[in-house]
Write a protein that holds these residues in place. Structure first.
Motif, mmCIF file in Angstrom:
data_model
loop_
_atom_site.group_PDB
_atom_site.id
_atom_site.type_symbol
_atom_site.label_atom_id
_atom_site.label_comp_id
_atom_site.label_asym_id
_atom_site.label_seq_id
_atom_site.Cartn_x
_atom_site.Cartn_y
_atom_site.Cartn_z
ATOM 1 N N VAL A 26 0.852 -1.186 0.000
ATOM 2 C CA VAL A 26 0.000 0.000 0.000
ATOM 3 C C VAL A 26 0.891 1.241 0.000
ATOM 4 N N ALA A 27 0.459 2.257 -0.739
ATOM 5 C CA ALA A 27 1.208 3.514 -0.817
ATOM 6 C C ALA A 27 1.402 4.112 0.582
ATOM 7 N N LEU A 28 2.557 4.736 0.786
ATOM 8 C CA LEU A 28 2.884 5.323 2.091
ATOM 9 C C LEU A 28 2.562 6.806 2.123
ATOM 10 N N ARG A 29 2.086 7.239 3.266
ATOM 11 C CA ARG A 29 1.762 8.643 3.510
ATOM 12 C C ARG A 29 2.819 9.255 4.428
ATOM 13 N N TYR A 30 3.132 10.505 4.164
ATOM 14 C CA TYR A 30 4.087 11.258 4.977
ATOM 15 C C TYR A 30 3.698 11.232 6.454
#
Length: 171
Positions: free
Chosen positions: A94-98
């Motif tokens: 899953v894409a990572l968030r800051y």
């Protein structure tokens, strides 16, 4: 932007349904387009300088300033929604968030590739590029950390950095 408004309890986990997909880059990973840590150029973190060896392990503490530099490095790789472009959780994909980027992600995407490439500790990689009051770190004396902060590996790097920066008086 908006980091000051983030409550310390803002741990957000994405699961498969509705989870953002990481950005793909054609030509990478055998044509699959998936970015991997070894594709990254991490010289920006070190300003292209060689590591500064710190022989005494007890002097290898990461400073709040270095953590803030790391956050800036991450933030510069984000899209307008706070997703770190192309970076994904190595287990869930899953894409990572800051804002929810944690220490497991940091190990996978930054620490392991940087330290393996330079054959040094994380703080030694950072040390040559860090400066204090205009004085290059290479001219500074090694000194032991003044305090130790423990953390949970699943904690947001942003939240941890905000807390230690506040404790150190470096907001």
């Amino acid at each position: 932007e908006g980091d000051d408004e983030l409550p310390l309890s803002s741990f957000m986990r994405f699961t498969s349904p509705g989870a953002p997909e990481p950005e793909m880059f054609p030509g990478l990973d055998g044509g699959k387009g998936r970015l991997r840590p070894e594709h990254l150029d991490l010289r920006e973190l070190t300003l292209g300088l060689p590591p500064r060896r710190i022989p005494a392990v007890e002097h290898r503490g990461v400073t709040p300033r270095q953590m803030q530099q790391l956050l800036l490095f991450l933030k510069q790789r984000c899209d307008q929604h706070g997703l770190i472009r192309g970076w994904y959780d190595p287990k869930t994909k899953v894409a990572l968030r800051y804002r929810t980027f944690n220490f497991h992600h940091l190990l996978h995407w930054v620490i392991r590739p940087l330290t393996q490439q330079l054959k040094c500790s994380f703080v030694e990689a950072f040390a040559a590029s860090d400066s204090h009051h205009g004085k290059p770190h290479s001219e500074m004396q090694n000194s032991p950390p003044k305090w130790l902060a423990s953390h949970w590996w699943g904690e947001s790097v942003l939240d941890f950095t905000k807390r230690i920066s506040g404790h150190a008086g470096q907001k």
